[in-house]
Design a protein around this motif. Structure first.
Motif, PDB file in Angstrom:
ATOM      1  N   GLY A   1       1.168  -1.356   0.212  1.00  0.00           N
ATOM      2  CA  GLY A   1      -0.165   0.186   0.059  1.00  0.00           C
ATOM      3  C   GLY A   1       1.233   1.232  -0.163  1.00  0.00           C
ATOM      4  O   GLY A   1       0.584   2.334  -1.202  1.00  0.00           O
ATOM      5  N   MET A   2       1.720   1.099   1.216  1.00  0.00           N
ATOM      6  CA  MET A   2       3.237   2.282   1.089  1.00  0.00           C
ATOM      7  C   MET A   2       3.685   2.868  -0.199  1.00  0.00           C
ATOM      8  O   MET A   2       3.834   3.833  -1.204  1.00  0.00           O
ATOM      9  CB  MET A   2       3.876   2.286   2.293  1.00  0.00           C
ATOM     10  N   LEU A   3       3.757   1.889  -0.860  1.00  0.00           N
ATOM     11  CA  LEU A   3       4.349   1.222  -2.393  1.00  0.00           C
ATOM     12  C   LEU A   3       4.107   2.126  -3.595  1.00  0.00           C
ATOM     13  O   LEU A   3       3.826   2.852  -4.608  1.00  0.00           O
ATOM     14  CB  LEU A   3       4.887  -0.123  -2.315  1.00  0.00           C
ATOM     15  N   ASP A   4       2.085   1.687  -3.437  1.00  0.00           N
ATOM     16  CA  ASP A   4       1.015   2.364  -4.314  1.00  0.00           C
ATOM     17  C   ASP A   4       1.726   3.733  -5.129  1.00  0.00           C
ATOM     18  O   ASP A   4       1.400   4.118  -4.871  1.00  0.00           O
ATOM     19  CB  ASP A   4      -0.103   1.960  -4.046  1.00  0.00           C
ATOM     20  N   ASN A   5       1.782   4.564  -3.383  1.00  0.00           N
ATOM     21  CA  ASN A   5       1.275   6.005  -3.068  1.00  0.00           C
ATOM     22  C   ASN A   5       2.768   6.780  -3.600  1.00  0.00           C
ATOM     23  O   ASN A   5       2.847   7.368  -4.048  1.00  0.00           O
ATOM     24  CB  ASN A   5       1.117   6.259  -1.770  1.00  0.00           C
TER      25      ASN A   5
END
Length: 152
Positions: free
Chosen positions: A74-78
């Motif tokens: 999820g953090m990598l998506d951002n």
């Protein structure tokens, strides 16, 4: 016995200071996570690891920062949306996703590191090299308390 009491008082004071520092860090992480377009502390930790270690598989990155693969994903998506990291399939194993810092991500890391370097310098002003070395040894020992595995 005054010497023993003094040592115990010093150990208690160190524990109090450590808890204060830990709570401050935890509080900062909580505030930092929800700042609009600005990246949070946890996301910054991912960027730092990529800057230091180079490209990593997403699973390796999760392990290094001590987070779940789902959280890191999820953090990598951002971070991808902000063009701070790039994801690609591993050439040796197409099942793995490799994460790499972009130039923009590297600039973001360098800017944040410079800010924190200034803050560290200000906070530690007036301490000599030996005091800093002792503080480092103490923090290493405290860190070991939390990484040791309980026996039994």
């Amino acid at each position: 016995m005054p010497e023993l009491a003094s040592r115990q008082d010093a150990i208690t004071g160190l524990g109090t200071s450590f808890r204060h520092a830990f709570r401050s860090l935890r509080s900062m992480r909580g505030r930092d996570t929800h700042r609009g377009d600005e990246i949070g502390h946890a996301q910054f930790e991912l960027l730092i690891e990529l800057c230091v270690r180079g490209p990593l598989h997403a699973g390796e990155l999760a392990e290094v920062v001590g987070a779940s693969a789902a959280t890191v994903s999820g953090m990598l998506d951002n971070l991808c949306a902000a063009e701070l990291v790039e994801r690609s399939r591993s050439e040796s194993d197409r099942r793995l996703v490799v994460v790499k810092l972009t130039r923009r991500g590297k600039r973001k890391v360098e800017a944040r590191k410079a800010l924190w370097r200034r803050r560290w310098e200000e906070a530690l002003e007036g301490l000599d090299e030996e005091e800093l070395r002792v503080a480092s040894r103490v923090l290493d020992r405290i860190g070991d308390i939390f990484t040791e595995r309980p026996e039994g």
